[in-house]
Design a protein around this motif. Structure first.
Motif, short mmCIF file in Angstrom:
data_model
loop_
_atom_site.label_atom_id
_atom_site.label_comp_id
_atom_site.label_asym_id
_atom_site.label_seq_id
_atom_site.Cartn_x
_atom_site.Cartn_y
_atom_site.Cartn_z
N ILE A 44 0.82 -1.21 0.14
CA ILE A 44 0.03 0.13 -0.10
C ILE A 44 0.97 1.21 0.10
N GLN A 45 0.38 2.42 -0.72
CA GLN A 45 1.16 3.58 -0.89
C GLN A 45 0.72 4.46 0.27
N ILE A 46 1.46 5.04 0.97
CA ILE A 46 1.07 5.95 1.99
C ILE A 46 1.33 7.51 1.80
N GLY A 47 2.43 7.80 0.97
CA GLY A 47 2.90 9.19 0.98
C GLY A 47 4.02 9.11 -0.16
N LYS A 48 5.00 9.97 0.11
CA LYS A 48 6.29 10.28 -0.53
C LYS A 48 7.57 10.33 0.50
N VAL A 49 8.55 9.75 -0.03
CA VAL A 49 9.81 9.41 0.62
C VAL A 49 10.35 10.80 0.54
N PHE A 50 10.68 11.34 1.78
CA PHE A 50 11.33 12.64 2.06
C PHE A 50 12.97 12.36 1.60
N PRO A 51 13.52 13.31 0.85
CA PRO A 51 13.01 14.63 0.64
C PRO A 51 12.49 14.71 -1.08
N CYS A 77 6.64 11.00 9.40
CA CYS A 77 7.05 9.78 10.20
C CYS A 77 8.19 9.30 9.85
N ILE A 78 9.01 8.35 10.56
CA ILE A 78 10.03 7.50 10.21
C ILE A 78 9.24 5.93 10.43
N VAL A 79 9.54 5.35 9.10
CA VAL A 79 9.36 4.21 9.02
C VAL A 79 10.38 3.12 9.00
N CYS A 80 10.40 2.01 9.90
CA CYS A 80 11.34 1.23 9.69
C CYS A 80 10.89 -0.50 10.38
N GLY A 81 11.49 -1.31 9.57
CA GLY A 81 11.17 -2.52 10.17
C GLY A 81 10.76 -3.58 8.93
N GLU A 82 9.87 -4.47 9.38
CA GLU A 82 9.58 -5.51 8.28
C GLU A 82 8.80 -4.94 6.99
N GLY A 83 8.04 -3.85 7.38
CA GLY A 83 7.14 -3.43 6.35
C GLY A 83 7.71 -2.67 5.31
N THR A 84 9.03 -2.35 5.32
CA THR A 84 9.81 -1.54 4.35
C THR A 84 11.19 -2.21 3.97
N ALA A 85 11.53 -1.85 2.72
CA ALA A 85 12.73 -2.32 2.28
C ALA A 85 13.92 -1.81 3.56
N ILE A 86 13.94 -0.38 3.64
CA ILE A 86 14.86 0.29 4.44
C ILE A 86 14.34 1.37 5.16
N PRO A 87 14.72 1.73 6.44
CA PRO A 87 14.08 2.84 7.21
C PRO A 87 13.94 4.12 6.27
N MET A 88 13.00 4.81 6.24
CA MET A 88 12.68 6.09 5.43
C MET A 88 11.76 6.97 6.12
N ARG A 89 12.02 8.30 5.90
CA ARG A 89 11.24 9.17 6.36
C ARG A 89 10.08 9.70 5.29
N VAL A 90 8.96 9.54 6.01
CA VAL A 90 7.65 9.71 4.85
C VAL A 90 6.87 10.77 5.16
N THR A 91 6.46 11.61 4.24
CA THR A 91 5.30 12.57 4.21
C THR A 91 4.18 11.95 3.81
N PHE A 92 2.96 11.84 4.88
CA PHE A 92 1.66 11.21 4.43
C PHE A 92 1.11 11.92 3.46
N ASP A 93 0.34 11.17 2.64
CA ASP A 93 -0.71 11.98 1.72
C ASP A 93 -1.92 12.65 2.48
N ASP A 94 -2.44 13.48 1.62
CA ASP A 94 -3.71 14.05 2.17
C ASP A 94 -4.82 13.30 1.99
N LEU A 95 -5.55 13.17 3.08
CA LEU A 95 -6.79 12.43 3.13
C LEU A 95 -8.12 13.28 2.82
N ASP A 96 -8.95 12.69 2.12
CA ASP A 96 -10.24 13.32 1.55
C ASP A 96 -10.90 13.68 2.98
N GLU A 97 -11.73 14.85 2.78
CA GLU A 97 -12.46 15.21 4.23
C GLU A 97 -13.24 14.25 4.78
N HIS A 98 -14.10 13.54 4.05
CA HIS A 98 -14.96 12.44 4.47
C HIS A 98 -14.28 11.28 5.13
#
Length: 714
Positions: free
Chosen positions: A310-317, A657-678
Motif C-alpha cells: 500500500i502507498q501512504i505518501g512520499k519519501v522525504f526529500p 514519520c520514520i518508518v522502519c522494520g519488516e514493512g519496508t525495504a529500508i528505514p525511510m522518512r515519509v510525508t503522508f498523503d492528504d486524506l479526503d475530508e469525509h
C-alpha cells in the motif's frame, strides 16, 4: 602536399575520439576534398594569423551564422580573404593569404606554419568542456574588431531544455541545462572506520557545499544527518544513512557515523543501484570512496519488489518517489504507530486503514476506538458499533472477566468471593441444555445462562449449613450482580434479551465475516462505563484470539486487531493494574502471528506501553515525539540500522514519520498523503479564533447536549 608528409606525427588538430558532432567526423583526406563552404573558420587566437615580420597579418572575415540564429554578423574590414578560401586541413587552421600577398611570403613560411603553436579546437556547444587558458600575443590594433564564433555545423546539437518544477509546482520557469548538471559522480569523502553495521566516514565540507546547490533533492542533502550515501565495493553499491556529524578542527573535515542499510548491484550504463536487498554481505575497507545517493538510486531502493503493498505518501526529500508498506510483512509481524498529540496520528492511522481496506476489500479488521473519533472516517466502508447497537452477551465472558465485573473486594476476603463465583457460575452454565451435549464443561465455556440462575445458585450456597464461611461473601457477590443487572448503562451487555445463543451472529458482526463491502468494524467504547471498559476490550480481544485458536483446522482467515490509546490497555509494569486486557494483548503480541492475528497499536505515550509488547511489533511508524523519555524508549525498540533516522524524530513536521522494520525495504522518512475530508477522523483541533467570533444557536445546542447527556446515548 601529402597529408602524411605534412603531418608525420598525425594530424595536430584532431584526435581519433574527439567529441565532434556526428556529421563532422571526417578523415584528413576527406576534409581536403570537402567543399570550401563546409569548412570551419579558424579558432580564435592571434597566433593563427601571425605572418613573417615583413608581411602584415591578414584580416579574415568570419562566415555568417546559420539562418536559424536570426542575427547579422559585422561586415569585414580590411582586405581579407573570403570564407571560401579556407584551407583543407580541418576546422582550426588559418586560411592562406590572398594570391596578391602569397608571393610576398618567404620560402620557409610553410615550415613556420607547421611549427606555429596550435590551439585545441573549440568544444561542441552541447558539452561542458574545461577551458585551458592560452597565452596569446597581442595582435595589431584593428579599428573594427571581428567577433568570431564557431559555426553551427561544428557544434553538437544542444539538448532540449526541460521545465524545472519549483517547490510551489510552477513549471513556467525554465532552467538552463547547465543548472541540471550533477556532481554526484564525484566522491564526497571516504570510509574511515568499519565496525559491523555502524561505521565512520570522513566527509569533505567543500564537496558538501557543492552538493547543496544540486538540482537533485537527494544529492542536495548528501552527508547531512538522516540522508543516504553510498559506497562502492567492486561492482556492489552499499547504501548507508548518516547518523551523526562532528567537526575535526585540526583538519577541517567532517566525521560522520553511518549505518549500513543494504546493498545492490551497480547498473553498468548509468551507475545506479539496482536489485537492492536489505543486509550487508560485502563490507568496504577504510579508504573506500563515499558518494551521494541520487534520486534515481532511491527510486530503485524504494521500488516495490512485486509483493502486495500500500502507498501512504512520499519519501522525504523527494517529490516523486512513493512510500509503500508491504501488507503481509507489516501485518504478519504486527505494527505500531507512535506520535505525540497534534502530530496527525489519528489521520495517519485512518489513512493506513483506508489503504488496507482498498487493497483488501474482503478483509477482517476490528478497531477499538476509545474516543469515538473514527466513526466519521469509516461510515461508508465500516460497521460502526457503540453502546446502542453493540449487544455483546455477558455470558461470552470467561471466568477472569466475570471476576473483574462481579468481584470488587480487594481485601483478604477476595479469594472467598472468587471461590463462590466460580462454583455458582459453573452451576448456572450447567443448566443450559447445550451442556448435556458437551463432554467437558468449564467456567470459561461460552454457554448461555440466566443471571437469575447465577443469583439463585449463590442463594442456595449461602443457605447451606456446611458452608465454610459466613454469609458476607455471598451477599457481596449477589448484591453486585443485581446492581449491574438493574443499571441501564450496562444494558448493551447485561440485558435480559441477550440470553439466546447468538454467538455466531456476534462473531460474524464483530469480525466482518462476511464483510459485505465493509471489511472493518469500529468498536466505539467511549460510551461504555469506565468501570468495565478494560473488561469489554479484554473480552473482545480474547474472542479474536480464541476464534483463531479454535479455527486452525479451518481455512485461515487472518484478523487485524487495532487498539487506539494502547497504553491504557497494555501499560508497563509501573502502571499495571493486573487487568486481563493487558495479559491478553501481550499474548496476542507474542503468539498471535502463529494463528493469523495481526496487532496494530496506536499510542501517544510509548514509554507507558509495555516494553515486551512494543518489541514484538515488526514495523514501527514513529511520528514526532516531544517527550525525551518517549524518544529514548522508541530508540531502544528500533533496529540498529534505523538509529540515524530516529535522531530526527524531534524535528519531524506534522504528518511526517520514520518508518522502519519488516514493512519496508529500508528505514525511510515519509510525508503522508492528504486524506479526503469525509475519510478523516473527528480529531481536528478547534479554531478558537474563529469559533469565539461566532454566535447564535447556543441555547438549542445546550438543550440537545443535555438530552444526550441524560440518556447516556449519542
Amino acid at each position: 602536399m601529402n597529408d602524411m608528409n605534412r603531418f608525420p606525427g598525425g594530424h595536430p588538430f584532431r584526435r581519433p575520439f574527439e567529441r565532434v558532432a556526428p556529421g563532422d567526423r571526417r578523415s584528413i583526406s576527406e576534409e581536403a576534398d570537402a567543399a570550401p563552404q563546409d569548412r570551419a573558420p579558424p579558432p580564435q587566437g592571434a597566433e593563427r594569423f601571425a605572418s613573417p615580420p615583413d608581411v602584415a597579418p591578414p584580416s579574415i572575415e568570419p562566415p555568417g551564422p546559420p539562418s536559424d540564429h536570426g542575427t547579422d554578423m559585422p561586415q569585414q574590414s580590411g582586405a581579407g580573404a573570403s570564407p571560401s578560401s579556407a584551407p583543407a586541413y580541418g576546422h582550426s587552421i588559418a586560411p592562406p593569404a590572398p594570391p596578391s600577398e602569397r608571393s610576398a611570403a618567404p620560402a620557409h613560411s610553410e615550415q613556420q606554419e607547421r611549427q606555429r603553436p596550435i590551439d585545441p579546437p573549440a568544444p561542441p556547444g552541447g558539452f561542458a568542456a574545461e577551458s585551458r587558458p592560452v597565452k596569446v600575443p597581442s595582435p595589431p590594433a584593428d579599428p573594427d574588431p571581428v567577433v568570431r564564433e564557431t559555426p553551427a555545423y561544428a557544434r553538437a546539437p544542444e539538448p532540449e531544455q526541460e521545465p524545472a518544477v519549483g517547490g510551489d509546482g510552477d513549471e513556467s520557469h525554465v532552467e538552463a541545462p547547465e543548472s541540471r548538471k550533477t556532481t554526484a559522480h564525484i566522491a564526497i569523502g571516504e570510509v574511515l572506520q568499519i565496525a559491523g553495521s555502524s561505521s565512520r566516514a570522513v566527509l569533505d565540507p567543500k564537496r558538501l557545499a557543492e552538493c547543496a546547490g544540486e538540482f537533485d533533492p537527494s544529492v542536495r542533502l548528501a552527508g547531512l544527518v538522516g540522508s543516504q550515501i553510498k559506497v562502492r565495493v567492486g561492482q556492489i553499491w552499499l547504501l548507508a544513512s548518516v547518523r551523526t556529524q562532528s567537526l575535526d578542527r585540526a583538519t577541517g573535515e567532517i566525521i560522520a557515523e553511518i549505518d549500513f542499510l543494504g546493498e545492490g548491484q551497480e547498473e553498468k550504463l548509468t551507475g545506479r543501484i539496482r536489485n537492492f536487498t536489505r543486509g550487508i554481505t560485502h563490507y568496504p575497507v577504510p579508504g573506500a570512496e563515499v558518494f551521494a545517493a541520487t534520486n534515481a538510486d532511491l527510486a530503485q531502493v524504494y521500488a516495490s519488489d512485486g509483493r502486495a503493498n500500500i502507498q501512504i505518501g512520499k519519501v522525504f526529500p523527494t517529490k516523486d518517489i512513493r512510500a509503500g508498506l508491504y501488507i503481509d510483512a507489516m501485518l504478519g509481524k504486527h505494527f505500531a504507530l507512535l506520535g505525540s498529540t497534534g502530530t496527525g496520528k489519528s489521520t495517519s492511522a485512518a489513512l493506513i486503514l483506508h489503504r488496507i481496506v482498498e487493497a483488501a476489500p474482503e478483509g477482517h479488521i476490528m478497531m477499538i476506538d476509545p474516543h469515538g473519533e473514527y466513526s466519521a472516517a469509516f461510515r461508508g466502508t465500516g460497521q460502526i458499533l457503540d453502546v446502542g447497537n453493540l449487544k455483546v452477551p455477558y455470558w461470552l465472558m470467561n471466568f477472569e472477566e466475570h471476576c473483574e465485573v462481579f468481584v470488587t473486594n480487594k481485601g483478604t476476603d477476595r479469594q472467598s468471593d472468587l471461590d463462590i463465583l466460580s462454583k455458582c457460575l459453573l452451576k448456572a452454565r450447567a443448566k443450559n441444555r447445550m451442556a448435556d451435549q458437551m463432554s467437558r464443561l468449564t467456567v470459561d465455556s461460552p454457554i448461555p445462562y440466566l443471571l437469575s440462575d447465577l443469583t439463585n445458585a449463590i442463594q442456595d450456597e449461602m443457605g447451606r449449613l456446611d458452608k465454610a464461611t459466613n454469609t458476607a461473601p455471598f451477599l457481596r457477590v449477589k448484591t453486585k450482580i443485581e446492581e449491574i443487572k438493574a443499571d441501564p448503562r450496562y444494558q448493551f451487555m447485561f440485558s435480559g434479551m441477550l440470553v439466546a445463543d447468538t454467538m455466531s451472529e456476534v462473531i460474524q458482526r464483530l469480525f466482518r465475516m462476511p464483510s459485505n463491502g465493509k471489511p472493518i468494524s469500529i468498536i466505539d467504547v467511549s460510551g461504555v462505563p469506565s468501570e468495565i471498559t478494560s473488561t469489554v476490550v479484554a473480552m473482545l480481544s480474547r474472542m479474536v484470539f480464541d476464534f483463531a485458536i479454535w479455527g486452525r483446522d479451518e481455512k485461515t482467515r487472518p484478523i487485524l486487531l487495532v487498539c487506539e490509546e494502547a497504553h491504557r490497555y497494555v501499560p508497563n509494569e509501573k502502571n499495571a493494574d493486573s487487568s486481563s486486557v493487558g495479559r491478553i494483548l501481550s499474548r496476542i503480541a507474542k503468539e498471535g502471528r502463529k494463528y493469523g492475528i495481526s496487532l496494530g497499536l496506536i499510542t501517544q505515550r510509548p514509554s507507558d506501553l509495555a516494553e515486551g509488547v512494543l518489541s514484538q511489533c515488526g514495523t514501527i511508524l514513529a511520528m514526532r515525539l516531544n517527550n525525551e523519555r518517549d524518544q529514548d524508549f522508541v530508540k531502544a525498540a528500533m533496529p540498529e540500522g534505523a538509529r540515524g533516522f530516529l535522531d530526527t524524530i524531534p524535528a519531524l513536521r506534522n504528518r511526517e514519520c520514520i518508518v522502519c522494520g519488516e514493512g519496508t525495504a529500508i528505514p525511510m522518512r515519509v510525508t503522508f498523503d492528504d486524506l479526503d475530508e469525509h475519510k478523516r477522523p473527528a480529531s481536528e483541533d478547534p479554531s478558537f479564533s474563529e469559533l469565539w467570533n461566532e454566535s447564535g444557536g447556543e441555547e438549542e445546542a445546550v438543550d440537545r447536549i443535555v438530552t444526550r447527556w441524560r440518556a447516556q446515548h449519542r
